[in-house]
Design a protein around this motif. Structure first.
Motif, PDB file in Angstrom:
ATOM      1  N   UNK A  15      -0.633   5.859   3.554  1.00  0.00           N
ATOM      2  CA  UNK A  15       0.389   5.499   2.532  1.00  0.00           C
ATOM      3  C   UNK A  15       1.824   5.275   3.180  1.00  0.00           C
ATOM      4  N   UNK A  16       2.025   6.354   4.194  1.00  0.00           N
ATOM      5  CA  UNK A  16       3.309   6.116   4.868  1.00  0.00           C
ATOM      6  C   UNK A  16       3.483   5.183   5.936  1.00  0.00           C
ATOM      7  N   UNK A  17       2.487   4.586   6.492  1.00  0.00           N
ATOM      8  CA  UNK A  17       2.407   3.627   7.452  1.00  0.00           C
ATOM      9  C   UNK A  17       2.403   2.253   6.866  1.00  0.00           C
ATOM     10  N   UNK A  18       1.557   2.140   5.772  1.00  0.00           N
ATOM     11  CA  UNK A  18       0.965   0.673   5.517  1.00  0.00           C
ATOM     12  C   UNK A  18       1.980  -0.084   4.690  1.00  0.00           C
ATOM     13  N   UNK A  19       2.103  -1.410   4.585  1.00  0.00           N
ATOM     14  CA  UNK A  19       2.868  -2.412   3.961  1.00  0.00           C
ATOM     15  C   UNK A  19       2.160  -3.178   3.167  1.00  0.00           C
ATOM     16  N   UNK A  20       0.819  -2.416   2.881  1.00  0.00           N
ATOM     17  CA  UNK A  20       0.130  -3.219   1.664  1.00  0.00           C
ATOM     18  C   UNK A  20       0.689  -3.069   0.537  1.00  0.00           C
ATOM     19  N   UNK A  21       1.027  -4.194  -0.123  1.00  0.00           N
ATOM     20  CA  UNK A  21       1.509  -4.206  -1.486  1.00  0.00           C
ATOM     21  C   UNK A  21       0.634  -4.034  -2.572  1.00  0.00           C
ATOM     22  N   UNK A  22      -0.439  -4.635  -2.796  1.00  0.00           N
ATOM     23  CA  UNK A  22      -1.625  -4.738  -3.491  1.00  0.00           C
ATOM     24  C   UNK A  22      -2.917  -4.987  -2.998  1.00  0.00           C
ATOM     25  N   UNK A  23      -3.959  -4.657  -3.838  1.00  0.00           N
ATOM     26  CA  UNK A  23      -5.095  -4.996  -3.517  1.00  0.00           C
ATOM     27  C   UNK A  23      -5.787  -5.999  -4.386  1.00  0.00           C
ATOM     28  N   UNK A  33     -23.345 -12.799  -9.637  1.00  0.00           N
ATOM     29  CA  UNK A  33     -22.277 -13.381 -10.483  1.00  0.00           C
ATOM     30  C   UNK A  33     -20.967 -12.461 -10.585  1.00  0.00           C
ATOM     31  N   UNK A  34     -19.833 -13.168 -10.531  1.00  0.00           N
ATOM     32  CA  UNK A  34     -18.519 -12.755 -10.335  1.00  0.00           C
ATOM     33  C   UNK A  34     -18.235 -12.400 -11.885  1.00  0.00           C
ATOM     34  N   UNK A  35     -18.259 -10.907 -12.103  1.00  0.00           N
ATOM     35  CA  UNK A  35     -18.077 -10.578 -13.442  1.00  0.00           C
ATOM     36  C   UNK A  35     -16.527 -10.331 -14.004  1.00  0.00           C
ATOM     37  N   UNK A  36     -15.892  -9.932 -12.625  1.00  0.00           N
ATOM     38  CA  UNK A  36     -14.583  -9.466 -13.204  1.00  0.00           C
ATOM     39  C   UNK A  36     -13.693  -9.785 -11.676  1.00  0.00           C
ATOM     40  N   UNK A  37     -12.417 -10.013 -11.797  1.00  0.00           N
ATOM     41  CA  UNK A  37     -11.484  -9.879 -10.996  1.00  0.00           C
ATOM     42  C   UNK A  37     -10.331  -9.059 -11.090  1.00  0.00           C
ATOM     43  N   UNK A  38      -9.581  -8.589  -9.613  1.00  0.00           N
ATOM     44  CA  UNK A  38      -8.493  -7.793 -10.100  1.00  0.00           C
ATOM     45  C   UNK A  38      -7.562  -8.060  -9.035  1.00  0.00           C
ATOM     46  N   UNK A  39      -6.370  -7.507  -9.554  1.00  0.00           N
ATOM     47  CA  UNK A  39      -5.334  -7.463  -8.390  1.00  0.00           C
ATOM     48  C   UNK A  39      -4.592  -6.232  -8.982  1.00  0.00           C
ATOM     49  N   UNK A  40      -4.519  -5.305  -7.906  1.00  0.00           N
ATOM     50  CA  UNK A  40      -3.902  -4.018  -8.360  1.00  0.00           C
ATOM     51  C   UNK A  40      -2.756  -3.601  -7.504  1.00  0.00           C
ATOM     52  N   UNK A  41      -1.480  -3.248  -7.924  1.00  0.00           N
ATOM     53  CA  UNK A  41      -0.300  -3.043  -7.231  1.00  0.00           C
ATOM     54  C   UNK A  41      -0.715  -1.338  -6.418  1.00  0.00           C
ATOM     55  N   UNK A  42      -0.424  -1.213  -5.403  1.00  0.00           N
ATOM     56  CA  UNK A  42      -0.251  -0.031  -4.912  1.00  0.00           C
ATOM     57  C   UNK A  42       0.862   1.026  -5.320  1.00  0.00           C
ATOM     58  N   UNK A  43       2.131   0.075  -5.674  1.00  0.00           N
ATOM     59  CA  UNK A  43       3.241   0.877  -6.162  1.00  0.00           C
ATOM     60  C   UNK A  43       3.095   1.601  -7.474  1.00  0.00           C
ATOM     61  N   UNK A  44       2.110   1.096  -8.166  1.00  0.00           N
ATOM     62  CA  UNK A  44       1.843   1.545  -9.550  1.00  0.00           C
ATOM     63  C   UNK A  44       0.467   2.307  -9.640  1.00  0.00           C
ATOM     64  N   UNK A  45      -0.220   2.565  -8.653  1.00  0.00           N
ATOM     65  CA  UNK A  45      -1.276   3.431  -8.439  1.00  0.00           C
ATOM     66  C   UNK A  45      -1.094   4.831  -8.173  1.00  0.00           C
TER      67      UNK A  45
END
Length: 376
Positions: A15-23, A33-45
């Motif tokens: 967490x203290x090293x990464x610059x990943x904003x979201x996954x 079959x793709x049944x769902x897609x997601x985009x999750x912010x690390x700031x809100x996790x």
């Protein structure tokens, strides 16, 4: 990539090293079959969950180079003009924000990948301000050589837990724990572009496979359109088979022991010297090992031909892929003997009264089913 470079990027997944904003990613069922897609912010996790997500992603950079982690090299033509490389570059350059490119990658993976059950595809984008490192190896955190931007793809099985009885401390009660779906460690994945000489290399990617017996060639074809080496487990089996077939009656215990000891010695020396680049052996180097172990010239000539047919004349092998330097094993249809590799001299083979025997020198400390016995 070498071990130091992989380790440097692995350290980013904190967490203290990464610059990943979201996954971002998608959930795929057992019918592809793709049944769902997601985009999750690390700031809100929540921190605990974000740490677990980073730990899962980090596993895509785990294992042994040449076994679990395999270099994928693109040709110049691919880099200049190919769908597969252009797609990866677009994903990286857009910080995974190009929706069309993300959907194209998802479809390539889903249509080519054959793994049982449900799974998730996880994508994460990061930028790394690479600290400058002087010639003496000292790292200067306040000086940067370049910004390395990359994305990581992790494909993780989703598995059903078993029902169980659980104790809840707050309630001071036992309750049944219901079945639930959990995200397991990655099965396969990749890093693009590669981080070589501590710099960006768009001509290469780092591919991960958890199972060293399976390289998922269909997936590699769809995503990279490149050849991957024979799986490490298959390399070991093939090398052992060639050795046995070509040496025939000259394939004695002493010869196999000597080959194992020499290759183990090379591995240990390479480790002791702290060599940065992985240890590899050419066909000529392998033949020299056989010759030094007393293998006749006509046998090494046959080995030469078999090697060309199975591996390819220019293929280099990693000793770690063809022997286990930490294990020495002797097997018969009914008995398996495991010996400390450093004490393989305790075994010998003999023919006594026309019958073949494996002899083990045993001075003291001999136990049978946990009971110490005396030999007289």
């Amino acid at each position: 990539m070498n071990e130091k470079e992989v380790a440097e990027i692995r350290r980013r997944f904190r967490p203290e090293k990464s610059n990943i904003a979201y996954i971002r990613g998608c959930y795929v069922n057992d019918k592809r079959e793709i049944v769902s897609e997601f985009r999750q912010s690390f700031a809100l996790t929540p921190q605990e969950e974000s740490e677990k997500l980073l730990a899962i992603l980090k596993r895509t950079l785990s294992g042994t180079l040449g076994k679990n982690l395999i270099d994928i090299d693109f040709t110049t033509r691919q880099v200049v003009d190919s769908e597969e490389h252009s797609l990866l570059m677009e994903l990286r350059n857009s910080s995974l924000n190009n929706e069309e490119a993300a959907q194209a990658l998802f479809q390539r993976i889903v249509q080519s990948l054959s793994i049982e059950g449900h799974y998730v595809i996880l994508l994460a984008y990061d930028t790394y301000d690479v600290p400058y490192r002087s010639k003496d190896g000292e790292q200067q955190e306040d000086a940067s050589s370049e910004v390395y931007s990359y994305f990581l793809c992790s494909i993780c099985p989703v598995k059903m837990t078993k029902p169980a009885l659980s104790y809840y401390v707050n309630e001071n009660m036992f309750h049944n724990r219901k079945e639930d779906w959990i995200v397991a460690a990655p099965e396969i994945g990749f890093l693009f572009p590669a981080f070589e000489d501590r710099s960006t290399n768009i001509y290469s990617a780092l591919y991960y496979t958890r199972d060293i017996a399976e390289n998922h060639q269909e997936f590699v074809d769809a995503v990279f359109h490149c050849e991957v080496p024979m799986p490490a487990a298959e390399q070991k089996e093939t090398f052992e088979s060639i050795l046995g077939e070509t040496l025939a009656e000259d394939c004695s215990y002493d010869v196999v022991q000597s080959v194992h000891n020499q290759l183990s010695g090379m591995i240990e020396e390479h480790k002791a010297n702290k060599e940065v680049e992985p240890l590899v052996l050419s066909k000529t180097a392998v033949k020299r090992v056989l010759e030094s172990c007393g293998v006749p010239e006509e046998r090494t000539a046959t080995f030469d031909e078999k090697y060309d047919t199975v591996f390819g004349a220019d293929t280099e092998l990693r000793p770690r892929n063809i022997i286990n330097s930490k294990q020495f094993e002797v097997c018969t249809p009914d008995v398996t003997i495991r010996v400390n590799p450093e004490r393989s001299d305790l075994l010998e083979t003999r023919v006594i009264d026309g019958k073949k025997y494996i002899l083990i020198r045993a001075e003291e400390g001999v136990e049978v089913n946990g009971v110490q016995i005396h030999i007289s």
